[in-house]
Enzyme design. Structure first.
Site, PDB file in Angstrom:
ATOM      1  N   HIS A  41      40.732 -14.106 108.278  1.00 33.66           N
ATOM      2  CA  HIS A  41      39.830 -14.943 107.482  1.00 33.66           C
ATOM      3  C   HIS A  41      38.621 -15.472 108.234  1.00 33.66           C
ATOM      4  O   HIS A  41      37.716 -16.016 107.607  1.00 33.66           O
ATOM      5  CB  HIS A  41      40.613 -16.097 106.857  1.00 33.66           C
ATOM      6  N   ARG A  48      36.398  -6.785 123.503  1.00 30.26           N
ATOM      7  CA  ARG A  48      36.024  -5.688 124.404  1.00 30.26           C
ATOM      8  C   ARG A  48      36.044  -6.148 125.861  1.00 30.26           C
ATOM      9  O   ARG A  48      36.487  -5.410 126.744  1.00 30.26           O
ATOM     10  CB  ARG A  48      34.620  -5.219 124.021  1.00 30.26           C
ATOM     11  N   ASP A 106      33.092  -7.682 100.954  1.00 30.33           N
ATOM     12  CA  ASP A 106      33.598  -6.305 101.054  1.00 30.33           C
ATOM     13  C   ASP A 106      32.560  -5.217 100.739  1.00 30.33           C
ATOM     14  O   ASP A 106      32.790  -4.058 101.037  1.00 30.33           O
ATOM     15  CB  ASP A 106      34.788  -6.120 100.104  1.00 30.33           C
ATOM     16  N   ARG A 116      22.300 -22.591  95.056  1.00 23.49           N
ATOM     17  CA  ARG A 116      21.045 -23.348  95.227  1.00 23.49           C
ATOM     18  C   ARG A 116      19.890 -22.676  94.478  1.00 23.49           C
ATOM     19  O   ARG A 116      19.129 -23.327  93.762  1.00 23.49           O
ATOM     20  CB  ARG A 116      20.723 -23.448  96.722  1.00 23.49           C
ATOM     21  N   THR A 136      30.627 -10.947  97.557  1.00 26.12           N
ATOM     22  CA  THR A 136      31.881 -10.549  98.222  1.00 26.12           C
ATOM     23  C   THR A 136      31.542  -9.959  99.585  1.00 26.12           C
ATOM     24  O   THR A 136      30.550  -9.238  99.714  1.00 26.12           O
ATOM     25  CB  THR A 136      32.691  -9.518  97.399  1.00 26.12           C
ATOM     26  N   HIS A 150      38.652   1.968 128.874  1.00 24.68           N
ATOM     27  CA  HIS A 150      39.091   1.077 127.787  1.00 24.68           C
ATOM     28  C   HIS A 150      38.518   1.594 126.474  1.00 24.68           C
ATOM     29  O   HIS A 150      37.499   2.291 126.454  1.00 24.68           O
ATOM     30  CB  HIS A 150      38.675  -0.377 128.047  1.00 24.68           C
ATOM     31  N   VAL A 196      20.022 -20.501  91.970  1.00 26.11           N
ATOM     32  CA  VAL A 196      20.232 -20.565  90.512  1.00 26.11           C
ATOM     33  C   VAL A 196      19.832 -21.959  90.009  1.00 26.11           C
ATOM     34  O   VAL A 196      19.082 -22.102  89.029  1.00 26.11           O
ATOM     35  CB  VAL A 196      21.716 -20.275  90.158  1.00 26.11           C
TER      36      VAL A 196
END
Ligand code: ADP
Length: 324
Positions: free
Chosen positions: A254, A154, A127, A21, A125, A215, A23
């Site tokens: 994913h 949790r 990552d 958008r 990305t 836990h 760009v």
């Protein structure tokens, strides 16, 4: 009229739409027409594209995924195809191309620049594994999604006195694991960048169990899991065997790639998208846009591809020291 092209390539990331958008609108504001290529470099090679008006990019700033679709295109690694792609761009009167993706996509952009088409890369990305930039589009959304998922796990780990081993994405990089692990208060964060030892983790679990903790959350990066036979399941089994605490592995997968982008991803995508078009408008190509110390900046693609980013060992140590 001169045109500017845009495509998304490699793995998708929330915020790519916000970048498309920005760009599109920045280019239109500067007097260009805009062409969006479909499915990464495949669209460029096969003349699959759509023209993008200001209205075509309405109502996408808040949506995950990419309206241009994304894909890998192995043929684009061959020089003849790069030249063919450049010729297709010439037929469309393209002044330049903005490529939103990761390192691989920037290599394609470098080749296209060598063939004569000015290209600008924008890091997209989840990552955060691109050396030249502190931040990549999609990273914040992915981390928030993972954090919310771990919060839910949790609750059930707490009800059953379990240990939950949770595998998060990040490719070979441990950025998502480090930040999510810290934000959920994990007992241990397991990444490729910091050495880990299962017996040390077991020792910590036992020591905290002795103080009443019942836990446990262990966050594992996918890079580590990919290197272990049996992946995060194997880590969970080891913990069960060595502590007697019922341990379960969850691979978030994913879910971390989708969803509405956070404010941070929309902001960075908007700033970087505008900046990329501004460079092309000034006649500058072969650059990657990045963010350093909160400011948008740019680097030569060759340099950008060689840059590395040191892992935040300080944060790692803080998280480790206070997990008691
Ligand atoms: P990412 O951009 O997320 O790192 P990939 O590494 O899969 O993802 O690269 C995406 C696409 O970029 C590839 O499918 C290919 O079209 C193009 N690409 C990758 N490496 C090169 C290269 N060395 N030369 C030309 N194009 C490349």
């Amino acid at each position: 009229m001169d045109r500017i092209g845009v495509l998304t390539s490699g793995g998708d990331a929330p915020g790519m739409n916000a970048a498309i958008r920005a760009v599109t609108r920045a280019a239109i504001a500067k007097g260009y027409e805009v062409v969006g290529f479909l499915r990464g470099y495949n669209g460029l090679l096969n003349n699959k594209y759509m023209s993008l008006s200001a209205r075509d990019v309405s109502d996408i700033i808040h949506r995950g995924g990419t309206i241009l679709y994304t894909a890998r295109c192995l043929e684009f690694k061959e020089w003849d195809n790069v030249v063919k792609g450049k010729e297709n761009c010439d037929d469309l009167f393209l002044k330049g191309l903005v490529v939103i993706g990761g390192d691989g996509s920037f290599r394609g952009a470098l080749d296209l620049t060598k063939a004569g088409l000015p290209c600008i890369g924008i890091p997209g990305t989840i990552d955060n594994d691109i050396g030249c930039t502190d931040y990549t589009i999609g990273y914040d959304t992915a981390m928030n999604t993972a954090m919310e998922m771990v919060d839910k796990i949790r609750d059930t780990a707490q009800s059953h006195d379990r240990c939950s081993v949770i595998e998060v994405m990040g490719n070979k990089a441990g950025w998502i694991a480090l930040n999510v692990g810290t934000a959920v208060g994990a007992m241990a964060i397991v990444t490729m960048e910091a050495e880990y030892n299962i017996d040390e983790i077991v020792g910590k679990i036992k020591a905290t169990q002795a103080t009443g903790k019942q836990h446990f959350i262990i966050v594992v990066s996918e890079g580590v899991a990919a290197k272990i036979d049996g992946g995060s399941d194997y880590i969970a089994k080891q913990i069960t065997q060595k502590t007697g605490i019922e341990s379960r592995a969850t691979v978030l997968g994913h879910v971390q790639r989708g969803g509405n982008p956070t404010l941070r991803d929309r902001l960075v995508a908007t700033e970087m998208g505008y900046y990329a078009v501004d460079l092309l408008d000034k006649g500058i190509g072969q650059r990657v846009v990045g963010q350093k110390d909160g400011k948008v900046c740019d680097f030569g693609i060759v340099d950008a591809l060689q840059m590395t980013k040191p892992f935040d060992m300080n944060l790692y140590r803080i998280a480790d020291e206070i997990s008691l």
